[in-house]
Motif scaffolding. Sequence first.
Motif, PDB file in Angstrom:
ATOM      1  N   LEU A   1      22.280  28.367  15.961  1.00 13.28           N
ATOM      2  CA  LEU A   1      23.231  28.586  15.849  1.00 13.28           C
ATOM      3  C   LEU A   1      22.504  27.567  14.529  1.00 13.28           C
ATOM      4  CD1 LEU A   1      23.966  27.120  19.402  1.00 13.28           C
ATOM      5  CD2 LEU A   1      25.025  28.935  17.545  1.00 13.28           C
ATOM      6  N   VAL A   2      23.854  26.938  13.204  1.00 17.40           N
ATOM      7  CA  VAL A   2      23.657  25.753  12.328  1.00 17.40           C
ATOM      8  C   VAL A   2      24.959  24.907  12.610  1.00 17.40           C
ATOM      9  CG1 VAL A   2      24.783  25.421  10.340  1.00 17.40           C
ATOM     10  CG2 VAL A   2      23.401  28.308  10.898  1.00 17.40           C
ATOM     11  N   ILE A   3      24.262  23.593  12.916  1.00 17.57           N
ATOM     12  CA  ILE A   3      24.752  22.411  14.327  1.00 17.57           C
ATOM     13  C   ILE A   3      25.145  21.343  13.229  1.00 17.57           C
ATOM     14  CG2 ILE A   3      25.132  20.907  15.757  1.00 17.57           C
ATOM     15  CD1 ILE A   3      23.778  23.072  17.815  1.00 17.57           C
ATOM     16  N   ASN A   4      26.471  21.508  12.402  1.00 16.56           N
ATOM     17  CA  ASN A   4      26.829  20.239  11.398  1.00 16.56           C
ATOM     18  C   ASN A   4      27.087  19.600  11.736  1.00 16.56           C
ATOM     19  OD1 ASN A   4      28.708  19.903   8.777  1.00 16.56           O
ATOM     20  ND2 ASN A   4      26.670  19.906   7.905  1.00 16.56           N
ATOM     21  N   TYR A   5      26.552  18.281  11.438  1.00 15.42           N
ATOM     22  CA  TYR A   5      27.860  16.573  11.448  1.00 15.42           C
ATOM     23  C   TYR A   5      27.875  15.763  10.446  1.00 15.42           C
ATOM     24  CZ  TYR A   5      25.637  16.196  16.163  1.00 15.42           C
ATOM     25  OH  TYR A   5      25.123  15.930  16.833  1.00 15.42           O
ATOM     26  N   TRP A   6      29.523  16.279  10.139  1.00 17.03           N
ATOM     27  CA  TRP A   6      30.523  15.680   9.685  1.00 17.03           C
ATOM     28  C   TRP A   6      31.386  13.940   9.839  1.00 17.03           C
ATOM     29  CZ3 TRP A   6      35.517  15.988  10.039  1.00 17.03           C
ATOM     30  CH2 TRP A   6      35.955  16.629  10.626  1.00 17.03           C
ATOM     31  N   ALA A   7      31.621  13.625   8.307  1.00 18.79           N
ATOM     32  CA  ALA A   7      32.326  12.858   8.569  1.00 18.79           C
ATOM     33  C   ALA A   7      33.512  13.046   7.552  1.00 18.79           C
ATOM     34  CB  ALA A   7      32.411  11.430   8.443  1.00 18.79           C
ATOM     35  N   GLU A   8      34.693  12.198   7.602  1.00 16.41           N
ATOM     36  CA  GLU A   8      36.008  12.304   6.433  1.00 16.41           C
ATOM     37  C   GLU A   8      35.280  11.330   5.578  1.00 16.41           C
ATOM     38  OE1 GLU A   8      40.391  12.419   7.776  1.00 16.41           O
ATOM     39  OE2 GLU A   8      38.701  11.789   9.559  1.00 16.41           O
ATOM     40  N   TRP A   9      34.817  10.719   5.485  1.00 18.99           N
ATOM     41  CA  TRP A   9      34.101   9.643   4.542  1.00 18.99           C
ATOM     42  C   TRP A   9      33.137   9.813   3.398  1.00 18.99           C
ATOM     43  CZ3 TRP A   9      29.559   8.513   5.892  1.00 18.99           C
ATOM     44  CH2 TRP A   9      29.424   8.003   7.288  1.00 18.99           C
ATOM     45  N   CYS A  10      32.550  10.865   3.766  1.00 17.94           N
ATOM     46  CA  CYS A  10      31.698  11.750   3.381  1.00 17.94           C
ATOM     47  C   CYS A  10      31.660  12.497   2.624  1.00 17.94           C
ATOM     48  CB  CYS A  10      30.815  12.502   4.727  1.00 17.94           C
ATOM     49  SG  CYS A  10      29.199  13.582   4.077  1.00 17.94           S
TER      50      CYS A  10
ATOM     51  N   HIS B   1      27.447  36.106   5.115  1.00 14.52           N
ATOM     52  CA  HIS B   1      26.000  36.477   4.811  1.00 14.52           C
ATOM     53  C   HIS B   1      24.997  36.911   5.171  1.00 14.52           C
ATOM     54  CE1 HIS B   1      28.060  34.532   0.781  1.00 14.52           C
ATOM     55  NE2 HIS B   1      28.188  34.111   1.076  1.00 14.52           N
ATOM     56  N   ILE B   2      24.705  36.340   6.838  1.00 11.27           N
ATOM     57  CA  ILE B   2      24.280  36.631   7.738  1.00 11.27           C
ATOM     58  C   ILE B   2      25.349  36.516   8.574  1.00 11.27           C
ATOM     59  CG2 ILE B   2      24.014  33.955   7.666  1.00 11.27           C
ATOM     60  CD1 ILE B   2      20.692  35.026   8.103  1.00 11.27           C
ATOM     61  N   ASP B   3      24.334  37.983   9.588  1.00 16.03           N
ATOM     62  CA  ASP B   3      24.509  38.274  11.006  1.00 16.03           C
ATOM     63  C   ASP B   3      23.946  37.430  12.299  1.00 16.03           C
ATOM     64  OD1 ASP B   3      26.173  40.402  10.086  1.00 16.03           O
ATOM     65  OD2 ASP B   3      24.488  41.603   9.797  1.00 16.03           O
ATOM     66  N   GLY B   4      24.254  37.227  13.395  1.00 18.07           N
ATOM     67  CA  GLY B   4      23.823  36.939  14.221  1.00 18.07           C
ATOM     68  C   GLY B   4      23.842  34.990  13.904  1.00 18.07           C
ATOM     69  N   VAL B   5      25.049  34.570  13.307  1.00 12.54           N
ATOM     70  CA  VAL B   5      24.694  33.089  12.655  1.00 12.54           C
ATOM     71  C   VAL B   5      26.027  32.437  13.000  1.00 12.54           C
ATOM     72  CG1 VAL B   5      23.956  31.846  11.716  1.00 12.54           C
ATOM     73  CG2 VAL B   5      22.410  33.134  11.423  1.00 12.54           C
ATOM     74  N   ARG B   6      26.033  31.792  14.001  1.00 12.24           N
ATOM     75  CA  ARG B   6      27.560  30.510  14.877  1.00 12.24           C
ATOM     76  C   ARG B   6      27.161  29.384  13.617  1.00 12.24           C
ATOM     77  NH1 ARG B   6      30.319  30.713  19.587  1.00 12.24           N
ATOM     78  NH2 ARG B   6      32.410  29.389  18.094  1.00 12.24           N
ATOM     79  N   VAL B   7      28.277  28.747  13.203  1.00 13.42           N
ATOM     80  CA  VAL B   7      28.065  27.690  12.581  1.00 13.42           C
ATOM     81  C   VAL B   7      29.192  26.696  13.988  1.00 13.42           C
ATOM     82  CG1 VAL B   7      29.092  26.229  10.787  1.00 13.42           C
ATOM     83  CG2 VAL B   7      28.694  28.279  10.173  1.00 13.42           C
ATOM     84  N   LEU B   8      28.519  25.382  14.063  1.00 10.24           N
ATOM     85  CA  LEU B   8      28.964  24.524  14.544  1.00 10.24           C
ATOM     86  C   LEU B   8      29.317  23.018  13.682  1.00 10.24           C
ATOM     87  CD1 LEU B   8      27.681  24.806  18.190  1.00 10.24           C
ATOM     88  CD2 LEU B   8      30.003  25.871  17.778  1.00 10.24           C
ATOM     89  N   GLY B   9      30.456  22.209  14.229  1.00 13.55           N
ATOM     90  CA  GLY B   9      30.903  21.923  13.395  1.00 13.55           C
ATOM     91  C   GLY B   9      31.121  20.152  14.509  1.00 13.55           C
TER      92      GLY B   9
END
Length: 134
Positions: free
Chosen positions: A24-33, A49-57
């Motif tokens: 898992l690639v867990i990414n924290y984001w905000a509209e003002w960033c 680009h890579i198998d077996g990886v899930r992105v979560l925001g």
Amino acid sequence: GAADLGPDQHGAVVTPQSLQGQWLVINYWAEWCAPCRKEIPELNALPEHIDGVRVLGVNFDGLRDEALRRAADGMGIAFTVLADNPAEYFKLPPTGVLPVTYLVDERGKVRERLLGEQTAEGLVARLRALREES
């Protein structure tokens, strides 16, 4: 159940089962960033680009429901955004800096915390290196 990760930006429940066996690639984001806005397309492209990886925001400001969906759409996010902060679930170390991205292995263990804007290429390199270690 209590073990679920809560709803995503479209109101669908994210279950631990749906994440099983994946990094898992867990990414924290905000509209003002501003750097967050720049890295979203990179995160969108990562699974190509890579198998077996899930992105979560995760929205840093705790937006929910319609507000979360609007913000995610406005940022052009194509990946799953969790309405509930998964920090406790994944035992993520706290951070007050954005953007921040956590790499979690297929056993649910946090392997890396990456501060600042990421690229798909850079993330693929880190994930491959970590996979070889594990």
